[in-house]
Design a protein around this motif. Structure first.
Motif, PDB file in Angstrom:
ATOM      1  N   ILE A 155       7.639  10.270  -9.679  1.00  0.00           N
ATOM      2  CA  ILE A 155       6.772   9.895  -8.551  1.00  0.00           C
ATOM      3  C   ILE A 155       7.552   9.978  -7.243  1.00  0.00           C
ATOM      4  O   ILE A 155       7.082  10.536  -6.249  1.00  0.00           O
ATOM      5  CB  ILE A 155       6.179   8.478  -8.776  1.00  0.00           C
ATOM      6  N   LYS A 160      10.945   8.035 -11.298  1.00  0.00           N
ATOM      7  CA  LYS A 160      11.743   9.093 -10.654  1.00  0.00           C
ATOM      8  C   LYS A 160      10.841  10.286 -10.275  1.00  0.00           C
ATOM      9  O   LYS A 160      10.946  10.848  -9.186  1.00  0.00           O
ATOM     10  CB  LYS A 160      12.867   9.527 -11.602  1.00  0.00           C
ATOM     11  N   ASP A 214      -0.770  -0.091  -6.667  1.00  0.00           N
ATOM     12  CA  ASP A 214      -0.736   1.036  -7.605  1.00  0.00           C
ATOM     13  C   ASP A 214       0.295   0.757  -8.692  1.00  0.00           C
ATOM     14  O   ASP A 214       1.482   0.579  -8.395  1.00  0.00           O
ATOM     15  CB  ASP A 214      -0.354   2.329  -6.862  1.00  0.00           C
ATOM     16  N   THR A 233       6.950   7.223  -0.891  1.00  0.00           N
ATOM     17  CA  THR A 233       6.482   6.099  -1.707  1.00  0.00           C
ATOM     18  C   THR A 233       7.663   5.207  -2.091  1.00  0.00           C
ATOM     19  O   THR A 233       8.727   5.703  -2.469  1.00  0.00           O
ATOM     20  CB  THR A 233       5.808   6.639  -2.986  1.00  0.00           C
ATOM     21  N   LYS A 238       0.822  -1.220   0.000  1.00  0.00           N
ATOM     22  CA  LYS A 238       0.000   0.000   0.000  1.00  0.00           C
ATOM     23  C   LYS A 238       0.852   1.266   0.000  1.00  0.00           C
ATOM     24  O   LYS A 238       0.336   2.376  -0.070  1.00  0.00           O
ATOM     25  CB  LYS A 238      -0.938  -0.009   1.212  1.00  0.00           C
ATOM     26  N   LYS A 239       2.149   1.075   0.095  1.00  0.00           N
ATOM     27  CA  LYS A 239       3.042   2.245   0.180  1.00  0.00           C
ATOM     28  C   LYS A 239       3.893   2.377  -1.064  1.00  0.00           C
ATOM     29  O   LYS A 239       4.864   3.112  -1.069  1.00  0.00           O
ATOM     30  CB  LYS A 239       3.990   2.091   1.387  1.00  0.00           C
ATOM     31  N   MET A 240       3.554   1.624  -2.096  1.00  0.00           N
ATOM     32  CA  MET A 240       4.459   1.605  -3.245  1.00  0.00           C
ATOM     33  C   MET A 240       3.744   1.903  -4.555  1.00  0.00           C
ATOM     34  O   MET A 240       2.517   1.828  -4.659  1.00  0.00           O
ATOM     35  CB  MET A 240       5.161   0.254  -3.346  1.00  0.00           C
ATOM     36  N   VAL A 241       4.533   2.293  -5.545  1.00  0.00           N
ATOM     37  CA  VAL A 241       4.041   2.402  -6.917  1.00  0.00           C
ATOM     38  C   VAL A 241       4.947   1.552  -7.799  1.00  0.00           C
ATOM     39  O   VAL A 241       6.177   1.623  -7.707  1.00  0.00           O
ATOM     40  CB  VAL A 241       4.015   3.860  -7.421  1.00  0.00           C
ATOM     41  N   MET A 292      10.223  11.730  -6.640  1.00  0.00           N
ATOM     42  CA  MET A 292      10.555  13.129  -6.365  1.00  0.00           C
ATOM     43  C   MET A 292       9.383  13.832  -5.675  1.00  0.00           C
ATOM     44  O   MET A 292       9.561  14.563  -4.702  1.00  0.00           O
ATOM     45  CB  MET A 292      10.789  13.793  -7.727  1.00  0.00           C
ATOM     46  N   ALA A 293       8.184  13.580  -6.225  1.00  0.00           N
ATOM     47  CA  ALA A 293       6.991  14.258  -5.717  1.00  0.00           C
ATOM     48  C   ALA A 293       6.506  13.635  -4.419  1.00  0.00           C
ATOM     49  O   ALA A 293       5.844  14.294  -3.625  1.00  0.00           O
ATOM     50  CB  ALA A 293       5.888  14.209  -6.766  1.00  0.00           C
ATOM     51  N   SER A 294       6.811  12.363  -4.203  1.00  0.00           N
ATOM     52  CA  SER A 294       6.303  11.658  -3.032  1.00  0.00           C
ATOM     53  C   SER A 294       7.413  10.777  -2.455  1.00  0.00           C
ATOM     54  O   SER A 294       7.445   9.565  -2.673  1.00  0.00           O
ATOM     55  CB  SER A 294       5.085  10.817  -3.453  1.00  0.00           C
TER      56      SER A 294
END
Lengths: 240, 351
Positions: free
Chosen positions: A80, A78, A64, A87, A43-46, A82-84
């Motif tokens: 994603i 990268k 995800d 994650t 639940k913590k990953m993309v 950077m923004a989060s």
């Protein structure tokens, strides 16, 4: 009834999966799924995936997932990360995506020591398009674009070694094989922990099977993989 | 209810104005690759990000990576954007095609430069077709064409609002003349921006893709996009109609050529010529209804642009079958068009 030892993060309605019988992707993804279960990060990953056979994993997990373009999964992952930053960002791609069309992005992500995990599946050819020569095609290997083994006089691409060289050993770089799933699991674990512990870029190349395009039976498939393990040495190449 | 706007005048270059507009629109992340004439946007954002840790910045290895890293940021919920030009715009089409397919809000400023190929580095209007239709799709994009520094500010803010509201890739199509011009502009920080939202890590399991195995499945998906695009069009499409009421000659122009035309129209009016300007502010969606209305009483049309008919093609397509009045072309690919060029053209054809 115990249905299976399938990872909990599997998306059940998309099983059986879309990969060909004997394909190494299913083994690699199953191993990755076990690691994800073990770390409880589903639940913590993309999970980002490239083009080629890897795209068939766009709905493989109850996780995800973002399917991208050919060679472009690394910059998306990268972005994603950077923004989060919290994650856990994992990129999944083939040898064509990583070492040909997307090499520039792969190397620069490594050079920047981006805290992401990249899993690259090497089967020495372009599987999705029908088995053409890839950067990893071995000398003398017959593919649909190297008929009779001609046009294969260049050196097969040594990805983890190159990344280890340009990052001066800062990145986690390893090569594993679907021929040894315990070892593969350990390396995927290390590569994900590398990111979680904030140590930076982590890269695992997975030697994998493509009996459809290799045109091999079971025995010859295993022999082909053995040969690959001689050309592409399995092991941890670098870590800090 | 009227929104109270705080206005303050500043003297800045176009590229500086774009950076400020992005900040005022709530932008949080910029990824880009240096290319003339938009490099100052990248360096300008880098300077802002160096002072403000909430602003993210990455100079990528190429424009393709810049666009895909922006997409990653957008997926994770940031208002991310980029700026590029010419050959960089070509590379940018790879990520923008993915944004179009997956309905991801992206904002990209384009500083048009001369082409094809490396061409020249400051000015043209030759990236109209590429920006509108650059992908392997149907051009479901929003494209603004600013004509002044003030519009550069206002339309960049609008681009961010439209992108996150309607979820189509959104472009501000400028050029190096605008980007490098120093002039005054009113900044107004709007009290409310259209908020960004994450596409992953948002409490649901998201399996996002742009690949389909069945033709009909893709077709159904696209039909939704077309419907949304058509519905959005009436709210988003914009134009300026200048002195059209009694105009016998209607000049169609966009961007800075629109500004030059406005000056020309004023001059010609003083000499008694019944001439007006139609200037689309959005090149996509195109203000088609207004275009048709603009030529109703006209005797002739002039299309003026710094390209060899990329804009003219849109106008003529909209007017096909509507009117048979003559269309005069003032096409000067990759060179500027001065007010006197337009004055001369209008005088010649009015004889």
């Amino acid at each position: 009834m115990k249905t299976s030892n399938f990872p909990k993060c599997y998306k059940k309605e998309t099983k059986p999966n879309k990969f060909c019988p004997g394909c190494g992707h299913s083994l690699t993804l199953k191993t990755l799924g076990q690691v994800i279960d073990g770390f409880e990060i589903s639940k913590k990953m993309v999970f980002g995936i490239d083009i080629g056979c890897s795209l068939l994993a766009w709905d493989f997990f109850d996780i995800d997932t973002v399917q991208t373009h050919h060679g472009r999964v690394v910059p998306v992952i990268k972005g994603i990360k950077m923004a989060s930053p919290k994650t856990v960002a994992i990129a999944y791609m083939g040898d064509g995506g990583g070492y040909a069309i997307g090499l520039q992005s792969l190397l620069h992500s490594a050079k920047r020591n981006d805290p992401i995990t990249v899993i690259l599946v090497n089967n020495t050819l372009y599987g999705m398009t029908g088995g053409q020569k890839a950067p990893t095609t071995m000398k003398g290997e017959v593919t649909s674009s190297t008929p009779g083994g001609v046009f294969t006089d260049d050196e097969p691409f040594m990805g983890p070694e190159l990344i280890n060289h340009i990052t001066k050993g800062k990145a986690y770089t390893a090569r594993a094989s679907v021929g040894n799933l315990f070892d593969l699991k350990r390396k995927i674990q290390e590569a994900i922990m590398y990111q979680i512990n904030g140590k930076g870029f982590a890269f695992v190349e997975v030697l994998s099977m493509c009996p459809l395009n290799w045109k091999t039976d079971v025995k010859n498939t295993i022999e082909f993989l053995d040969k690959m393990e001689k050309v592409f040495p399995v092991g941890v190449i670098g870590k800090s | 209810m009227a929104v109270k706007v705080k206005a303050k005048k500043y003297l800045l270059t176009g590229n500086e104005i774009i950076v400020q507009a992005a900040l005022d629109a709530g932008a949080e992340m910029f990824c880009g690759y240096p290319i003339t004439p938009t490099t100052e946007i990248l360096t300008g954002w880098a300077e802002k990000a160096a002072k403000d840790k909430n602003l993210l910045f990455l100079q990528t290895e190429d424009e393709t990576s810049a666009g895909f890293t922006v997409i990653g940021g957008v997926l994770a919920g940031k208002k991310a954007w980029t700026a590029t030009a010419g050959p960089g715009n070509i590379l940018m089409q790879d990520p923008m095609s993915m944004a179009e397919a997956m309905r991801l809000p992206t904002v990209c400023y384009i500083g048009q430069r001369g082409g094809p190929s490396t061409g020249t580095v400051i000015y043209s209007q030759q990236e109209v077709t590429l920006t509108r239709f650059g992908g392997n799709g149907e051009g479901m994009r929003i494209v603004y064409s600013p004509s002044t520094l003030q519009e550069l500010y206002d339309l960049t803010i609008k681009a961010f609002e439209a992108a996150w509201k309607y979820r189509f890739p959104t472009f501000v199509l400028g050029d190096g003349y605008l980007g490098k011009t120093l002039g005054d502009v009113d900044f107004h920080k709007k009290p409310k921006n259209y908020a960004s939202y994450p596409f992953v890590q948002n409490g649901e399991i998201n399996n996002l893709r742009n690949t389909f195995s069945i033709e009909e499945e893709l077709y159904d998906n696209l039909k939704d996009h077309f419907k949304d695009f058509t519905e959005m069009s009436k709210d988003v499409s914009e134009c300026e109609e200048f002195m059209l009421k009694d105009a016998q000659t209607v000049v169609f122009a966009h961007g800075v050529v629109g500004s030059a035309t406005k000056m020309a129209v004023r001059e010609l009016r003083e000499e008694g010529y019944r001439v007006g300007l139609f200037r689309p502010i959005t090149l996509s969606p195109f203000p088609s209804k207004e275009t048709i209305r603009a030529v109703k009483r006209a005797k002739r049309i002039v299309i003026a642009e710094s390209s060899y008919g990329q804009f003219g093609r849109i106008v003529r397509e909209v007017l096909y079958g509507v009117t048979d009045i003559p269309v005069h072309r003032l096409y000067r690919p990759a060179v500027g068009i001065m007010p006197e060029d337009i004055v001369e053209k209008v005088k010649n054809i009015s004889k």
